[in-house]
Design a protein around this motif. Structure first.
Motif, PDB file in Angstrom:
ATOM      1  N   VAL A 104      37.264  83.294  51.753  1.00 28.49           N
ATOM      2  CA  VAL A 104      36.014  83.276  52.522  1.00 28.49           C
ATOM      3  C   VAL A 104      36.243  82.992  54.006  1.00 28.49           C
ATOM      4  N   LEU A 105      37.290  82.236  54.347  1.00 30.97           N
ATOM      5  CA  LEU A 105      37.529  81.909  55.753  1.00 30.97           C
ATOM      6  C   LEU A 105      38.231  83.038  56.501  1.00 30.97           C
ATOM      7  N   ASP A 106      38.759  84.019  55.781  1.00 29.59           N
ATOM      8  CA  ASP A 106      39.363  85.187  56.407  1.00 29.59           C
ATOM      9  C   ASP A 106      38.404  86.374  56.430  1.00 29.59           C
ATOM     10  N   CYS A 107      37.326  86.263  55.662  1.00 30.30           N
ATOM     11  CA  CYS A 107      36.355  87.357  55.544  1.00 30.30           C
ATOM     12  C   CYS A 107      35.591  87.528  56.853  1.00 30.30           C
ATOM     13  N   THR A 108      35.267  88.786  57.184  1.00 29.57           N
ATOM     14  CA  THR A 108      34.455  89.059  58.374  1.00 29.57           C
ATOM     15  C   THR A 108      32.998  89.316  58.015  1.00 29.57           C
ATOM     16  N   GLY A 109      32.695  89.318  56.713  1.00 31.59           N
ATOM     17  CA  GLY A 109      31.306  89.455  56.277  1.00 31.59           C
ATOM     18  C   GLY A 109      30.738  90.850  56.400  1.00 31.59           C
TER      19      GLY A 109
ATOM     20  N   GLN B  94      29.895  79.233  49.683  1.00 34.15           N
ATOM     21  CA  GLN B  94      31.140  79.676  49.052  1.00 34.15           C
ATOM     22  C   GLN B  94      32.377  78.953  49.588  1.00 34.15           C
ATOM     23  N   MET B  95      32.191  77.894  50.336  1.00 32.93           N
ATOM     24  CA  MET B  95      33.341  77.200  50.923  1.00 32.93           C
ATOM     25  C   MET B  95      34.301  76.660  49.854  1.00 32.93           C
ATOM     26  N   HIS B  96      33.798  76.373  48.658  1.00 35.67           N
ATOM     27  CA  HIS B  96      34.681  75.879  47.593  1.00 35.67           C
ATOM     28  C   HIS B  96      35.711  76.930  47.186  1.00 35.67           C
ATOM     29  N   GLU B  97      35.436  78.207  47.487  1.00 39.04           N
ATOM     30  CA  GLU B  97      36.363  79.268  47.109  1.00 39.04           C
ATOM     31  C   GLU B  97      37.628  79.251  47.967  1.00 39.04           C
ATOM     32  N   ASP B  98      37.592  78.536  49.082  1.00 37.12           N
ATOM     33  CA  ASP B  98      38.785  78.446  49.928  1.00 37.12           C
ATOM     34  C   ASP B  98      39.937  77.800  49.163  1.00 37.12           C
ATOM     35  N   ALA B  99      39.637  76.726  48.442  1.00 33.85           N
ATOM     36  CA  ALA B  99      40.663  76.033  47.654  1.00 33.85           C
ATOM     37  C   ALA B  99      41.139  76.913  46.507  1.00 33.85           C
ATOM     38  N   ASN B 100      40.215  77.668  45.894  1.00 34.71           N
ATOM     39  CA  ASN B 100      40.594  78.557  44.795  1.00 34.71           C
ATOM     40  C   ASN B 100      41.532  79.653  45.284  1.00 34.71           C
TER      41      ASN B 100
ATOM     42  N   ASP C 275      37.266  75.115  36.710  1.00 37.88           N
ATOM     43  CA  ASP C 275      36.081  75.750  37.282  1.00 37.88           C
ATOM     44  C   ASP C 275      36.360  77.151  37.840  1.00 37.88           C
ATOM     45  N   VAL C 276      37.601  77.632  37.668  1.00 37.21           N
ATOM     46  CA  VAL C 276      37.944  78.984  38.111  1.00 37.21           C
ATOM     47  C   VAL C 276      37.780  79.927  36.917  1.00 37.21           C
ATOM     48  N   VAL C 277      36.767  80.767  36.991  1.00 37.55           N
ATOM     49  CA  VAL C 277      36.429  81.646  35.870  1.00 37.55           C
ATOM     50  C   VAL C 277      37.434  82.778  35.750  1.00 37.55           C
ATOM     51  N   LEU C 278      37.936  82.989  34.526  1.00 40.81           N
ATOM     52  CA  LEU C 278      38.850  84.088  34.241  1.00 40.81           C
ATOM     53  C   LEU C 278      38.229  84.995  33.194  1.00 40.81           C
ATOM     54  N   LEU C 279      38.466  86.298  33.296  1.00 44.35           N
ATOM     55  CA  LEU C 279      37.967  87.259  32.325  1.00 44.35           C
ATOM     56  C   LEU C 279      39.107  87.779  31.473  1.00 44.35           C
ATOM     57  N   ASP C 280      38.794  88.152  30.247  1.00 38.91           N
ATOM     58  CA  ASP C 280      39.765  88.836  29.400  1.00 38.91           C
ATOM     59  C   ASP C 280      39.946  90.260  29.908  1.00 38.91           C
TER      60      ASP C 280
ATOM     61  N   ALA D 204      41.699  92.887  53.517  1.00 41.72           N
ATOM     62  CA  ALA D 204      42.465  92.408  52.356  1.00 41.72           C
ATOM     63  C   ALA D 204      42.103  90.982  51.987  1.00 41.72           C
ATOM     64  N   VAL D 205      40.820  90.645  52.079  1.00 44.73           N
ATOM     65  CA  VAL D 205      40.389  89.277  51.780  1.00 44.73           C
ATOM     66  C   VAL D 205      39.825  89.150  50.372  1.00 44.73           C
ATOM     67  N   ILE D 206      39.648  90.264  49.681  1.00 44.49           N
ATOM     68  CA  ILE D 206      39.167  90.211  48.299  1.00 44.49           C
ATOM     69  C   ILE D 206      40.206  90.905  47.429  1.00 44.49           C
ATOM     70  N   ARG D 207      40.689  90.188  46.415  1.00 43.37           N
ATOM     71  CA  ARG D 207      41.823  90.701  45.641  1.00 43.37           C
ATOM     72  C   ARG D 207      41.648  90.432  44.150  1.00 43.37           C
ATOM     73  N   PRO D 208      42.137  91.360  43.332  1.00 40.77           N
ATOM     74  CA  PRO D 208      42.160  91.128  41.893  1.00 40.77           C
ATOM     75  C   PRO D 208      43.456  90.410  41.506  1.00 40.77           C
ATOM     76  N   PHE D 209      43.346  89.480  40.572  1.00 35.76           N
ATOM     77  CA  PHE D 209      44.530  88.772  40.103  1.00 35.76           C
ATOM     78  C   PHE D 209      44.685  89.006  38.600  1.00 35.76           C
TER      79      PHE D 209
END
Length: 931
Positions: free
Chosen positions: A496-501, A524-530, A475-480, A457-462
């Motif tokens: 990314v820090l919870d992902c097991t790859g 992808q470490m910047h995605e942690d803050a996102n 800098d957080v890309v959103l789609l219509d 459950a480390v990848i989720r749609p919002f």
């Protein structure tokens, strides 16, 4: 005893003494502690101390005569060590026996009792020294404990610094690895190599994290010229190896290391960057203690060779190169010999790659330790966990950092019942993945399949509404979004820090050009803050879309099962995640011992969590054999409570009650057995009763937690359901009780290393079936369909996501027992395409006829319809053998016993065709209603 001596040449006595002949202080113990005590006494006697030990070999019948025969006449004080705890007794059993012997005797020694080794804690020389120090006191502590800090009852003895008392010439080594990276297997081979190739004694202990693959492993190895009596883990190593760079800032790996020791690091950085990455406390320690420091980029070497993340053989070769226990050329030859034995049946290519690992393992670089590192002043750092909940900061984090044994008893005050808070896995942030998914929004078709199959459950749609979108960083890309979801915005976000790859999300992505690609974690470490921003600021949108409409919508609901310690690519956990998304806020789970109990609730990490209202699954682990009954008890208990509510409401309505209550009660009685409808009805009942002081209101509000219909589940694997717990499963399903059973069928006892079970198929190799299983797999679904009133489904998410989604909803809504059997690829299968393709493997299993999809809904019979629906198409039988060749559990038999493999392969496809024809006949039956 004398007869045994004649037969074996070994001498045994009920009691044996070891120590100084004129000992004044004696410890009496039996079992696991005696070798450590013996080793400690030798050390103390060499320093002139008058100490000794009596080891008990025959406890019952207890002989006073033989005990006193070996007891030194000079003894003044005795410490009796028991490895047991009997609350309410005046003392532990051995202690009471010794006290009784000396009762009313003249000049009797003083006798004190204590406990050791509770909760499987190591008993070390330092602890035994503390026992002797206690005896030196004028008033020694009685009823003491060793190895813990008891700051509640103050029964513990002081923890002394660990000391090395092994015989001269003993080499102690410690290896920090990652579960499933092969470190433990390589170290087992190292022990065999040294034990067989030299005259040295060898010993190994392996400590595992409770996680599955991906958890920490520590290997403790000793080699010596004298017998090794140290029955405890290595605390004062000569050599330490860190196989995982992420561990540098997490564990104190150099603790207790001897002066002049050696540290080997698998470093993904060059020499300069490695120095920059080392924590100051490690730099200072190495400089002050003359530590030799070596690095090797085993991660890159493994990738170059084609071994993925398995760095074990490279690091093993590096160990032999650096430690110089035996000549490296000899070690190289022996390592390759053991590689053939270990990996021979997995194929020539695996052997070749491991040979290459040995060749490259000598590429170690010795790092020079600057003298100025010794002058580093260690600054007190700010507590990084200061803002976290008390439990996480004071209990979870110390355990996570391998300091759980240092926790004082007071840390667990208020948790005497053993319950832990939910959702603590979210605070782990293990960062164990080498590669993680990167989302390419321009390619995304917003199907949500990646989230649906993610094992952790480390990848989720919002879904993001207009107000929320205004707060989102630029800098957080959103789609219509399109259709009914507009004007909401859409984003896929990875933790990314919870992902097991594992790469399962990227593999399953159906977009024309992949919208998920695997890239190095560092990128992808910047995605942690996102992730943190979206989790904390964007609400789940199951109130905007109907999560029960389709599996795409279900992924907009919050997962109440996240970041578990399951293996990367696990085939089991995606099934659980969806159940919690649909029903988690009213779930109760009984979990059989096995993989699902380990990743589901190993202290201190709890992946089951709560929603914004504080509601989530109530989870408990039962024994292996009685989990169905455990869940059955929950179901009956809840039903009885709700029947009590029903009686109170009906009795109240016979009398005159106000209109609001009457309306609320009628609504609840109508909806009480409908999960979602009962939420609305229950809220109305609570609203009309809250704050009221009459007896009816008080009685009902005491039962408020039972207003909403509970979704009661029993989770477990095939070892439980097909084998050890089958009798209980049969009893519970036959009872007619409204309970749901999820069987995650890996076809082996996964948690015990892949033992054969009744779910194991024909021709599969497993423990206790090394030449291939002969008999046909038990058909659990077919057995329970014969009852006629049990909902049964057989599913494979990767083959048909919608079929599992439908089966889950039908099973939960069914007013009686339900059973879902879910095909779950496992690391024990040895998937040749790796666990990244576990979902594809499920699809292949169905296409080839190896696994079938069906649903059996008894309610359809009332409509004159066939309750059995075969949901999978006619298999392509030409793919059956191809499927088996994609898994080591089948392929290895061809390499070891080719003729037998051919014979069992023919039998396997015959069985599969027979089973499919059996299902087809059921699907063709006429269930028309008879007038």
């Amino acid at each position: 005893m004398q007869e045994i001596k004649k037969l074996t040449g070994r001498e045994y006595h009920p009691f044996t003494y070891h120590g100084a002949e004129d000992a004044e202080h004696v410890v009496i113990a039996m079992g696991s502690s005696t070798e450590t005590i013996r080793e400690t006494i030798d050390h103390l006697v060499s320093k002139g101390e008058k100490v000794g030990m009596i080891a008990v070999h025959l406890y019952r019948p207890f002989s006073e005569k033989y005990l006193l025969r070996v007891m030194p006449k000079t003894v003044k004080k005795i410490a009796v060590l028991d490895r047991t705890k009997e609350p309410g007794a005046n003392g532990e059993p051995l202690y009471l026996d010794i006290k009784e012997i000396f009762y009313n005797k003249k000049n009797a020694p003083e006798v004190y009792g204590g406990r050791y080794g509770l909760s499987s804690k190591d008993t070390t020389p330092a602890q035994i020294m503390s026992v002797f120090e206690n005896l030196k006191l004028t008033e020694p502590k009685n009823g003491f404990t060793v190895g813990i800090v008891d700051d509640v009852t103050f029964k513990s003895l002081p923890l002394l610094p660990e000391v090395s008392i092994t015989p001269k010439g003993t080499y102690e080594a410690k290896f920090y690895g990652l579960g499933a990276d092969g470190t433990v297997g390589a170290n087992k081979n190292s022990i065999k190599i040294i034990g067989e190739a030299t005259d040295k004694y060898a010993q190994a202990y392996f400590a595992y994290d409770s996680k599955k693959s991906g958890g920490i492993t520590t290997s403790h190895l000793r080699f010596g010229d004298h017998p090794i009596r140290s029955t405890y883990l290595v605390n004062t190593p000569d050599f330490v190896a860190c196989h995982v760079p992420a561990y540098l800032n997490k564990y104190d790996m150099l603790k207790g290391m001897k002066k002049g020791g050696t540290f080997l690091l698998n470093s993904i950085w060059d020499e300069e960057e490695t120095n920059n990455r080392l924590p100051d406390h490690m730099k200072k320690f190495m400089a002050e203690n003359d530590i030799r420091f070596f690095i090797i980029n085993a991660t890159k070497i493994a990738s170059d060779i084609g071994l993925g993340s398995r760095t074990n053989t490279i690091m093993q070769a590096a160990f032999f190169k650096v430690a110089e226990i035996i000549p490296y050329e000899e070690a190289e030859t022996l390592m390759k010999s053991f590689i053939k034995k270990t990996y021979g049946r997995k194929g020539d290519e695996i052997v070749r790659m491991n040979f290459a690992s040995v060749d490259r393992g000598a590429e170690v670089i010795e790092m020079k330790i600057p003298k100025e590192w010794a002058k580093i002043e260690l600054k007190k750092e700010a507590d990084p966990y200061a803002d976290m909940p008390d439990f996480v900061r004071n209990v979870m984090k110390p355990i996570e950092h391998l300091k759980g044994d240092d926790l004082p008893v007071s840390a667990f005050l208020g948790r005497e019942d053993g319950s832990f808070p939910p959702g603590t896995a979210a605070f782990e942030k293990r960062g164990i993945a080498v590669n993680v998914p990167e989302w390419l929004p321009e390619n995304c078709i917003q199907c949500n399949q990646c989230a649906f199959v993610c094992p952790h459950a480390v990848i989720r749609p919002f879904l993001i509404d207009e107000e929320e979108a205004k707060q989102v960083p630029d800098d957080v890309v959103l789609l219509d979004t399109k259709g009914k979801l507009a004007p909401h915005k859409f984003r896929i976000q990875v933790s990314v820090l919870d992902c097991t790859g594992c790469g399962s999300c990227a593999d399953v992505c159906p977009s024309k050009e992949k919208s998920l690609v695997m890239v190095p974690l560092e990128e992808q470490m910047h995605e942690d803050a996102n992730w943190d921003f979206l989790i904390n600021n964007i609400s789940p949108k199951d109130h905007v879309v109907d999560k029960f409409a389709n599996f795409k919508n279900s992924q907009f609901a919050q997962s109440l099962f996240e970041f578990s310690g399951a293996c990367a690519g696990c085939g089991e956990t995606p099934y659980i995640q969806l159940i919690t998304q649909l029903y988690g806020d009213r779930m109760m789970i009984a979990n059989a011992t096995g993989c699902s109990s380990i990743y589901g609730g190993s202290a201190p990490s709890t992946p089951y969590t709560t929603n914004a209202e504080g509601k989530g699954p109530a989870w408990a682990n039962s024994l292996f054999e009685d989990n169905a009954e455990y869940g059955y008890g929950m179901a009956i208990g809840v039903r009885k409570m709700r029947e009590r509510i029903e009686i109170l409401m009906k009795e109240a309505m016979k009398n005159k009650i106000d209109a609001d209550r009457k309306e609320a009660f009628e609504g609840w009685l109508e909806a009480m057995n409908n999960g979602e409808a009962s939420k609305i009805a229950s809220a109305k009942v609570s609203e009309v009763l809250k704050g009221k002081k009459d007896d009816l209101a008080k009685q009902l509000m005491k039962l408020e937690q039972y207003f909403i219909k509970k979704s009661v589940w029993s989770f477990g694997g095939d070892g439980w359901a097909y084998d050890i717990g089958y009798g209980g499963l049969d009893h519970v399903l036959a009872s007619g009780e409204d309970i749901n059973i999820l069987v995650m069928d890996t076809e082996v006892y996964s948690n015990t290393g892949g033992q054969a079970s009744k779910a194991s198929p024909t021709g599969a190799v497993a423990k206790f079936a090394t030449s291939g299983k002969v008999v046909r797999k038990k058909d659990l679904g077919a057995i329970f369909m014969t009852y006629g009133y049990i909902y049964v489904a057989q599913v494979a998410m990767g083959a048909n996501m919608n079929q599992y989604f439908k089966a889950l909803k039908e099973a939960e809504a069914f007013p009686g027992p339900s059973l879902i059997i879910a095909y779950s690829p496992c690391i024990a299968h040895g998937l040749r395409n790796t666990m990244a393709e576990s979902q594809a493997e499920e699809k292949f299993a169905v296409e080839s006829g190896y696994w079938s999809l069906f649903r059996f809904n008894p309610l359809l019979e009332n409509e004159g319809k066939n309750p059995f629906q075969l949901d999978s198409k006619e298999p392509d039988w030409n793919k059956f053998e191809q499927f088996r060749d994609m898994e080591v559990r089948f392929l290895s038999l061809k390499k070891t016993f080719p003729e037998r493999a051919k014979e069992l392969g023919a039998l396997a496809i015959k069985n599969a065709k027979w089973r499919y024809e059996f299902y087809k006949r059921h699907a063709a039956m006429d269930y028309s209603l008879v007038e």
